[in-house]
Design a protein around this motif. Structure first.
Motif, PDB file in Angstrom:
ATOM      1  N   VAL A   1       0.846  -1.204   0.000  1.00  0.00           N
ATOM      2  CA  VAL A   1       0.000   0.000   0.000  1.00  0.00           C
ATOM      3  C   VAL A   1       0.878   1.250   0.000  1.00  0.00           C
ATOM      4  CG1 VAL A   1      -1.790   1.276   1.243  1.00  0.00           C
ATOM      5  CG2 VAL A   1      -1.854  -1.211   1.196  1.00  0.00           C
ATOM      6  N   ARG A   2       1.916   1.228   0.842  1.00  0.00           N
ATOM      7  CA  ARG A   2       2.764   2.421   0.948  1.00  0.00           C
ATOM      8  C   ARG A   2       3.494   2.703  -0.376  1.00  0.00           C
ATOM      9  NH1 ARG A   2       7.756   2.624   1.974  1.00  0.00           N
ATOM     10  NH2 ARG A   2       7.838   0.506   2.782  1.00  0.00           N
ATOM     11  N   ARG A   3       3.960   1.635  -1.021  1.00  0.00           N
ATOM     12  CA  ARG A   3       4.660   1.839  -2.306  1.00  0.00           C
ATOM     13  C   ARG A   3       3.727   2.425  -3.355  1.00  0.00           C
ATOM     14  NH1 ARG A   3       7.949  -3.809  -2.727  1.00  0.00           N
ATOM     15  NH2 ARG A   3       9.071  -3.529  -0.793  1.00  0.00           N
ATOM     16  N   MET A   4       2.490   1.941  -3.339  1.00  0.00           N
ATOM     17  CA  MET A   4       1.519   2.473  -4.311  1.00  0.00           C
ATOM     18  C   MET A   4       1.245   3.948  -4.027  1.00  0.00           C
ATOM     19  SD  MET A   4      -1.207  -0.541  -5.138  1.00  0.00           S
ATOM     20  CE  MET A   4      -1.728  -0.763  -3.473  1.00  0.00           C
TER      21      MET A   4
ATOM     22  N   ASN B   1      -5.782   6.131  -9.859  1.00  0.00           N
ATOM     23  CA  ASN B   1      -4.419   5.628 -10.087  1.00  0.00           C
ATOM     24  C   ASN B   1      -4.102   4.454  -9.164  1.00  0.00           C
ATOM     25  OD1 ASN B   1      -3.730   7.322 -12.180  1.00  0.00           O
ATOM     26  ND2 ASN B   1      -3.019   8.961 -10.826  1.00  0.00           N
ATOM     27  N   LEU B   2      -4.547   4.564  -7.916  1.00  0.00           N
ATOM     28  CA  LEU B   2      -4.302   3.454  -6.984  1.00  0.00           C
ATOM     29  C   LEU B   2      -5.018   2.189  -7.455  1.00  0.00           C
ATOM     30  CD1 LEU B   2      -4.528   5.122  -3.446  1.00  0.00           C
ATOM     31  CD2 LEU B   2      -2.499   4.207  -4.569  1.00  0.00           C
ATOM     32  N   ARG B   3      -6.231   2.366  -7.943  1.00  0.00           N
ATOM     33  CA  ARG B   3      -6.981   1.197  -8.429  1.00  0.00           C
ATOM     34  C   ARG B   3      -6.254   0.536  -9.592  1.00  0.00           C
ATOM     35  NH1 ARG B   3     -10.521   0.796 -12.219  1.00  0.00           N
ATOM     36  NH2 ARG B   3     -10.788   3.037 -12.439  1.00  0.00           N
ATOM     37  N   LYS B   4      -5.727   1.381 -10.492  1.00  0.00           N
ATOM     38  CA  LYS B   4      -4.979   0.816 -11.632  1.00  0.00           C
ATOM     39  C   LYS B   4      -3.720   0.097 -11.154  1.00  0.00           C
ATOM     40  CE  LYS B   4      -6.557   4.324 -14.869  1.00  0.00           C
ATOM     41  NZ  LYS B   4      -6.222   5.653 -15.397  1.00  0.00           N
ATOM     42  N   LEU B   5      -3.040   0.709 -10.174  1.00  0.00           N
ATOM     43  CA  LEU B   5      -1.830   0.076  -9.635  1.00  0.00           C
ATOM     44  C   LEU B   5      -2.166  -1.258  -8.981  1.00  0.00           C
ATOM     45  CD1 LEU B   5      -0.041   3.193  -8.072  1.00  0.00           C
ATOM     46  CD2 LEU B   5       0.847   1.778  -9.940  1.00  0.00           C
ATOM     47  N   MET B   6      -3.311  -1.295  -8.290  1.00  0.00           N
ATOM     48  CA  MET B   6      -3.739  -2.551  -7.663  1.00  0.00           C
ATOM     49  C   MET B   6      -4.000  -3.620  -8.722  1.00  0.00           C
ATOM     50  SD  MET B   6      -6.437  -1.459  -4.761  1.00  0.00           S
ATOM     51  CE  MET B   6      -6.081  -0.138  -3.641  1.00  0.00           C
ATOM     52  N   GLU B   7      -4.678  -3.213  -9.791  1.00  0.00           N
ATOM     53  CA  GLU B   7      -4.971  -4.169 -10.865  1.00  0.00           C
ATOM     54  C   GLU B   7      -3.670  -4.656 -11.502  1.00  0.00           C
ATOM     55  OE1 GLU B   7      -9.286  -2.228 -12.104  1.00  0.00           O
ATOM     56  OE2 GLU B   7      -7.559  -1.977 -13.430  1.00  0.00           O
TER      57      GLU B   7
ATOM     58  N   SER C   1      -0.782  -4.816 -10.081  1.00  0.00           N
ATOM     59  CA  SER C   1      -0.034  -5.686  -9.162  1.00  0.00           C
ATOM     60  C   SER C   1      -0.852  -6.900  -8.742  1.00  0.00           C
ATOM     61  CB  SER C   1       0.365  -4.943  -7.897  1.00  0.00           C
ATOM     62  OG  SER C   1       0.481  -3.594  -8.093  1.00  0.00           O
ATOM     63  N   HIS C   2      -2.043  -7.031  -9.330  1.00  0.00           N
ATOM     64  CA  HIS C   2      -2.940  -8.153  -9.008  1.00  0.00           C
ATOM     65  C   HIS C   2      -3.305  -8.176  -7.534  1.00  0.00           C
ATOM     66  CE1 HIS C   2      -2.051  -9.536 -13.001  1.00  0.00           C
ATOM     67  NE2 HIS C   2      -0.767  -9.539 -12.705  1.00  0.00           N
ATOM     68  N   ILE C   3      -3.440  -6.981  -6.949  1.00  0.00           N
ATOM     69  CA  ILE C   3      -3.872  -6.910  -5.551  1.00  0.00           C
ATOM     70  C   ILE C   3      -5.379  -6.838  -5.532  1.00  0.00           C
ATOM     71  CG2 ILE C   3      -3.871  -5.515  -3.454  1.00  0.00           C
ATOM     72  CD1 ILE C   3      -1.119  -4.496  -4.330  1.00  0.00           C
TER      73      ILE C   3
END
Lengths: 105, 192
Positions: free
Chosen positions: B131-134, B180-186, B188-190
């Motif tokens: 989470v922190r890296r994102m 942007n966080l949602r895209k990063l999660m997708e 990273s498959h989080i």
């Protein structure tokens, strides 16, 4: 997705009264433009009561809005996973500072 | 009356009247959010500890001088103090070098002593690190609004005033941050 939204939205549980809005108000709600900002403000509980009712009612009948709102809540939930704590030493220092400030007064 | 049902306002009032225990209750109630906010701003646990202490020492001084007058808004008030101290810190130090590992992570954060098992600690730190890296990948303006709103609990209006932008700009930055966080999660498959 709609079912998922209903199951997971605490806002519906907190605002059951909105489900009983009369038809006229419901039609009125449909005419209002609900923006992403509205969804964000709803998620962070910053909407005034009237706008909140309109947004919640619009969510009830709009799958696209439900999906957007679900996305916001999902990211917020992920953010909640990150929480760090200060050391106890810091807390002790602060409390000692408070005590000494009290003595001075 | 249950302790956790006493409002911040009542605790503050009693503290100013001399009840020291009320400060401890207030700190325990809000310490994690305030510390997380500071830590995300400065990205260094040692500096965050210092600023956390400085923040509350300033809070105490203001309370003793009866300078606090923000009805029911204790946490946002403390967050604003913390943010200002963090900005002062960066101005003075011109960004102190951090002690980081090869991924740019603050290594001392992981050395935190706790009652967790080793496995629990690994899982928690991995999840926190993700989470922190994102959050750290976000542009500064988006990151700032996200930290102040989500962890610091400032309203969008308060953030707009504090950062000298319109409320629509603050909201827009938050929208972009969450997208942007949602895209990063997708990416990273989080699973959110």
């Amino acid at each position: 997705m709609g079912g998922y939204f209903f199951l997971h939205s605490e806002y519906y549980l907190k605002n059951l009264d909105v489900l009983f809005l009369n038809d006229e108000l419901k039609r009125d709600c449909m005419d209002k433009n609900i923006t992403q900002n509205d969804l964000l403000l709803l998620a962070y509980n910053e909407l005034d009561t009237n706008r909140k009712l309109l947004v919640i009612n619009a969510l009830e009948s709009n799958l696209s809005l439900q999906n957007e709102y679900h996305d916001i809540l999902a990211v917020m939930g992920k953010l909640d996973e990150f929480q760090v704590q200060p050391n106890n030493t810091s807390l002790q220092i602060i409390l000692e500072e408070s005590s000494s400030a009290m003595e001075v007064l | 009356m249950q302790l956790n049902k006493i409002s911040d306002q009542k605790l503050l009032k009693q503290y100013v009247q001399g009840n020291e225990a009320c400060l401890e209750m207030l700190i325990n109630r809000h310490k994690d959010r305030i510390f997380t906010t500071i830590y995300l701003i400065v990205k260094d646990s040692y500096i965050a500890e210092d600023l956390f202490q400085e923040t509350f020492i300033k809070v105490i001084k203001n309370l003793k001088k009866k300078k606090y007058n923000e009805e029911g808004k204790f946490l946002p008030w403390v967050t604003r103090i913390a943010r200002n101290l963090a900005i002062d810190h960066f101005r003075k130090k011109q960004r102190m070098p951090m002690v980081t590992d090869s991924h740019g992570d603050d290594v001392f954060r992981k050395m935190k002593i706790s009652t967790e098992t080793r496995e629990q600690t690994i899982i928690r730190t991995e999840r926190e690190d993700e989470v922190r890296r994102m959050i750290n990948q976000l542009p500064d303006e988006q990151r700032q609004v996200l930290i102040l709103r989500h962890y610091g609990e400032l309203s969008f209006k308060e953030i707009a005033d504090l950062t000298d932008v319109s409320i629509n700009t603050a909201l827009g930055r938050m929208r972009y941050a969450l997208n942007n966080l949602r895209k990063l999660m997708e990416h990273s498959h989080i699973k959110a």
